[in-house]
Design an enzyme around this catalytic site. Structure first.
Site, PDB file in Angstrom:
ATOM      1  N   GLU A  98      -0.434  14.613   5.433  1.00  0.00           N
ATOM      2  CA  GLU A  98      -0.648  14.424   6.880  1.00  0.00           C
ATOM      3  C   GLU A  98       0.585  13.790   7.520  1.00  0.00           C
ATOM      4  O   GLU A  98       0.998  14.179   8.607  1.00  0.00           O
ATOM      5  CB  GLU A  98      -1.871  13.537   7.136  1.00  0.00           C
ATOM      6  N   TYR A 138      -8.904   4.931   5.671  1.00  0.00           N
ATOM      7  CA  TYR A 138     -10.311   4.503   5.768  1.00  0.00           C
ATOM      8  C   TYR A 138     -11.094   4.894   4.503  1.00  0.00           C
ATOM      9  O   TYR A 138     -11.903   4.112   3.997  1.00  0.00           O
ATOM     10  CB  TYR A 138     -10.912   5.131   7.027  1.00  0.00           C
ATOM     11  N   GLU A 201      -0.191  23.841   6.539  1.00  0.00           N
ATOM     12  CA  GLU A 201      -1.485  23.554   7.169  1.00  0.00           C
ATOM     13  C   GLU A 201      -2.424  24.754   7.081  1.00  0.00           C
ATOM     14  O   GLU A 201      -3.627  24.593   6.935  1.00  0.00           O
ATOM     15  CB  GLU A 201      -1.290  23.195   8.649  1.00  0.00           C
TER      16      GLU A 201
HETATM   17 MN    MN Z   1      -2.464  19.329  11.119  1.00  0.00          MN
HETATM   18 FE    FE Z   2      -3.762  17.013   9.601  1.00  0.00          FE
END
Ligand code: MN
Ligand code: FE
Length: 361
Positions: A98, A138, A201
């Protein structure tokens, strides 16, 4: 002469001559160089619409309950090693991935494109990568995973390391001040946009999406599953944004689109698929918990062809069928529309309540 324009349900009055001039100066690359962020008149309406759509799907990791996930994670009797390993690989890979996507947007793509409405959508895209990175944090804190152990996976798990290298090497040399009047440099940028949007992605995220959502379907790790569903929903917008960006870049710069270049992109996708299949076999060394590595590999072939087709390239496995139709339903944007619209209102309410009732979470 003044003319009335309707944009996103709002009415604007613009001086037509000036508007046309500004419009013509807008380009994906090599457009008017300005720091004043003139969104109007919009040339790339799709980018503005996508920005609004992305914004309407806003979510916060802390709104997702993790109690059940924690119980399952601690349960040494019912949780299999295979399930535990998939969750670790999911958290390990995405913790790095990410951030890599967000960094490439902020330091390469958003720096090099010139039209403000494209920068607007890219800014939201980068922010969503922050939300995704935060959701991983998280998950790590909720389950009590050692973050250093997770970070060590970027280097120590060879298949994660190779996937990360594959994309970061295409980002490193493309920072600011690239001369984009040169065809080879334009091709480097187009390649970067294809690699990140369609190969990474668009394809390399889908092995784990499938595995984690399969577990969630069996009521395992519902909180993590929900966050991955939100992430997947965001990713479908990211893939669309990068696909449109790529197509318009090619339209405006036909010198880029040579047969050799097309071949290079197909080869890049082949490599992405190969790395993803190695990674999947690493995640699923034996067929267990109802998941087979071979089926996931077929799924990756299927997804890769959809991405190639989406940008006008030849597919690698014509006629291949989706082995996981249920996953297509999970991804189907329209079916989830109402669900997410409801969620936005809920989010707005719950975020103001969260301040006073933390102990209920
Ligand atoms: Mn993305
Ligand atoms: Fe993402």
């Amino acid at each position: 002469m003044d003319k009335t324009y309707e944009i996103g349900g709002k009415i604007f009055v613009l001086d037509e001559e000036k508007a046309v001039e500004a419009y013509n100066q807008k380009k994906v690359i090599n457009g008017r160089d300005t720091m004043t962020f003139n969104l109007l008149p919009l040339k790339y309406q799709w980018a503005y619409d996508l920005y609004r759509k992305m914004k309407a799907n806003h979510w916060e990791p802390e709104d997702v309950p993790m109690q059940k996930d924690l119980e399952q994670w601690k349960d040494t009797k019912d949780l299999s090693d295979a399930e535990r390993w998939i969750i670790m690989m999911g958290i390990g890979y995405f913790s790095a991935a990410e951030g890599i996507v967000g960094d490439n947007i902020q330091h390469v793509v958003r720096e090099l494109v010139t039209a403000p409405e494209l920068k607007l959508a890219l800014g939201r895209h980068a922010h969503e990568e922050n939300i995704h990175a935060d959701s991983l944090l998280y998950m790590i804190s909720s389950l009590g995973i050692n973050p250093h152990e997770c970070e060590a996976m970027f280097e120590q798990i060879e298949t994660i390391h190779r996937k990360n290298e594959f994309v970061t090497s295409a980002s490193k040399n493309l920072r600011r001040d690239l001369d984009l009047t040169q065809t080879t440099n334009k091709q480097e940028l187009a390649k970067n946009i294809f690699l990140f949007g369609q190969c990474m992605e668009g394809t390399q995220f889908y092995g784990l999406f499938g595995m984690i959502l399969s577990l969630a379907r069996q009521n395992k790790f519902p909180g993590i599953g929900q966050m991955f569903r939100y992430t997947l929903r965001d990713e479908s917008n990211h893939i669309e944004l990068f696909r449109n960006l790529f197509r318009v870049l090619i339209d405006e710069n036909p010198d880029v689109w040579t047969p050799e270049f097309k071949q290079e992109l197909v080869e890049l996708m082949k490599k992405a698929v190969e790395l993803e299949k190695e990674f999947i076999r690493d995640c699923l060394p034996v067929s267990s918990v109802g998941l087979s590595a071979e089926e996931f590999c077929t799924y990756i072939d299927y997804i890769a062809d959809r991405r190639l087709n989406g940008v006008g390239l030849d597919v690698l496995n014509p006629g291949l069928e989706n082995p996981f139709p249920w996953l297509a339903e999970t991804i189907d944007v329209k079916k989830e529309q109402n669900f997410f619209e409801g969620r936005v209102t809920e989010y707005q309410k719950s975020s103001s309540l969260a301040e006073v009732s933390d102990d209920e979470l």
